[in-house]
Design an enzyme around this catalytic site. Structure first.
Site, PDB file in Angstrom:
ATOM      1  CG  ASP A  74      32.224-119.563 -57.250  1.00 39.26           C
ATOM      2  OD1 ASP A  74      31.173-119.895 -57.820  1.00 39.26           O
ATOM      3  OD2 ASP A  74      32.493-119.902 -56.068  1.00 39.26           O
TER       4      ASP A  74
ATOM      5  CG  ASN B 239      24.820-126.167 -61.357  1.00 37.79           C
ATOM      6  OD1 ASN B 239      25.080-127.047 -62.168  1.00 37.79           O
ATOM      7  ND2 ASN B 239      25.743-125.639 -60.571  1.00 37.79           N
TER       8      ASN B 239
ATOM      9  N   GLY C 269      21.489-128.895 -58.756  1.00 35.84           N
ATOM     10  CA  GLY C 269      22.417-128.421 -57.730  1.00 35.84           C
ATOM     11  C   GLY C 269      22.489-126.908 -57.623  1.00 35.84           C
TER      12      GLY C 269
ATOM     13  CG  HIS D 250      20.406-113.425 -60.168  1.00 33.33           C
ATOM     14  ND1 HIS D 250      19.724-112.238 -60.031  1.00 33.33           N
ATOM     15  CD2 HIS D 250      21.143-113.308 -61.301  1.00 33.33           C
ATOM     16  CE1 HIS D 250      20.022-111.432 -61.039  1.00 33.33           C
ATOM     17  NE2 HIS D 250      20.904-112.065 -61.819  1.00 33.33           N
TER      18      HIS D 250
ATOM     19  CG  HIS E  96      24.689-118.625 -61.006  1.00 33.04           C
ATOM     20  ND1 HIS E  96      23.485-118.702 -60.351  1.00 33.04           N
ATOM     21  CD2 HIS E  96      25.399-119.698 -60.621  1.00 33.04           C
ATOM     22  CE1 HIS E  96      23.463-119.784 -59.582  1.00 33.04           C
ATOM     23  NE2 HIS E  96      24.613-120.422 -59.738  1.00 33.04           N
TER      24      HIS E  96
ATOM     25  CG  HIS F 162      29.214-122.141 -62.162  1.00 35.82           C
ATOM     26  ND1 HIS F 162      29.721-122.030 -60.885  1.00 35.82           N
ATOM     27  CD2 HIS F 162      27.886-122.376 -62.009  1.00 35.82           C
ATOM     28  CE1 HIS F 162      28.733-122.190 -60.009  1.00 35.82           C
ATOM     29  NE2 HIS F 162      27.609-122.408 -60.652  1.00 35.82           N
TER      30      HIS F 162
HETATM   31  P1  AMP Z   1      25.137-122.833 -57.876  1.00 38.72           P
HETATM   32  O1  AMP Z   1      25.318-124.034 -57.000  1.00 38.72           O
HETATM   33  O2  AMP Z   1      25.214-123.172 -59.332  1.00 38.72           O
HETATM   34  O3  AMP Z   1      23.904-122.054 -57.506  1.00 38.72           O
HETATM   35  O4  AMP Z   1      26.409-121.929 -57.624  1.00 38.72           O
HETATM   36  C1  AMP Z   1      26.454-120.919 -56.665  1.00 38.72           C
HETATM   37  C2  AMP Z   1      27.884-120.439 -56.630  1.00 38.72           C
HETATM   38  O5  AMP Z   1      27.912-119.196 -55.989  1.00 38.72           O
HETATM   39  C3  AMP Z   1      28.845-121.368 -55.878  1.00 38.72           C
HETATM   40  O6  AMP Z   1      29.890-121.767 -56.749  1.00 38.72           O
HETATM   41  C4  AMP Z   1      29.353-120.479 -54.727  1.00 38.72           C
HETATM   42  O7  AMP Z   1      30.708-120.703 -54.431  1.00 38.72           O
HETATM   43  C5  AMP Z   1      29.115-119.087 -55.284  1.00 38.72           C
HETATM   44  N1  AMP Z   1      28.930-118.031 -54.295  1.00 38.72           N
HETATM   45  C6  AMP Z   1      28.076-118.021 -53.248  1.00 38.72           C
HETATM   46  N2  AMP Z   1      28.140-116.852 -52.600  1.00 38.72           N
HETATM   47  C7  AMP Z   1      29.044-116.092 -53.247  1.00 38.72           C
HETATM   48  C8  AMP Z   1      29.560-114.774 -53.084  1.00 38.72           C
HETATM   49  N3  AMP Z   1      29.164-113.972 -52.076  1.00 38.72           N
HETATM   50  N4  AMP Z   1      30.497-114.328 -53.937  1.00 38.72           N
HETATM   51  C9  AMP Z   1      30.921-115.100 -54.951  1.00 38.72           C
HETATM   52  N5  AMP Z   1      30.469-116.351 -55.179  1.00 38.72           N
HETATM   53  C10 AMP Z   1      29.551-116.839 -54.354  1.00 38.72           C
END
Ligand code: AMP
Length: 122
Positions: free
Chosen positions: A37, A94, A100, A105, A107, A109
């Site tokens: 991340d 999320n 949130g 896409h 994912h 965490h």
């Molecule tokens: P969410 O809020 O669950 O959609 O989490 C999105 C996550 O993607 C956040 O923790 C961001 O820090 C992470 N994120 C966004 N852009 C990138 C990127 N280019 N590379 C790695 N992580 C990213």
């Protein structure tokens, strides 16, 4: 408003999968891609994404076939084993506005490396 059912090919994780933008790869197989991340919330903060276009857990639950679901879940555990997270970890996904979700896409965490704090911050 984030769409949790209709996939948008231009989301940032789709671009990462297509290698159009860089990422720090941690693990990859036929089913998942895992990378660091960009804004880590723990010493280990990895995002695990399917190599198929599901925009959320809701979408995945409705559309993924059983074999893909199984391989996806097993792949998360392969990463846990590869990183040797014996002290435990937290998995979070999320969904939508109230969950949130920022990137449409699916994912997970994967957080570890210390005791992860409160389950929910207000
Ligand atoms: P969410 O809020 O669950 O959609 O989490 C999105 C996550 O993607 C956040 O923790 C961001 O820090 C992470 N994120 C966004 N852009 C990138 C990127 N280019 N590379 C790695 N992580 C990213």
């Amino acid at each position: 408003m984030i769409d949790i059912l209709n996939y948008n090919n231009e989301n940032i994780f789709a671009k990462i999968l297509r290698k159009e933008i860089p990422s720090k790869k941690v693990f990859e197989n036929d089913v998942v891609y895992a990378f660091e991340d960009i804004n880590p919330q723990a010493p280990i903060h990895i995002l695990v994404i399917p190599k198929k276009p599901f925009c959320s857990f809701t979408d995945f639950s409705k559309k993924a076939d059983a074999e893909f679901m199984q391989e996806f879940i097993r792949s998360i555990n392969l990463i846990v084993e590869e990183l040797d997270l014996k002290e435990g970890y937290r998995l979070i996904t999320n969904i939508g506005k109230y969950g949130g979700q920022e990137v449409p896409h699916l994912h997970f965490h994967l957080l570890s490396g210390k005791k992860i704090g409160k389950m929910v911050s207000t």
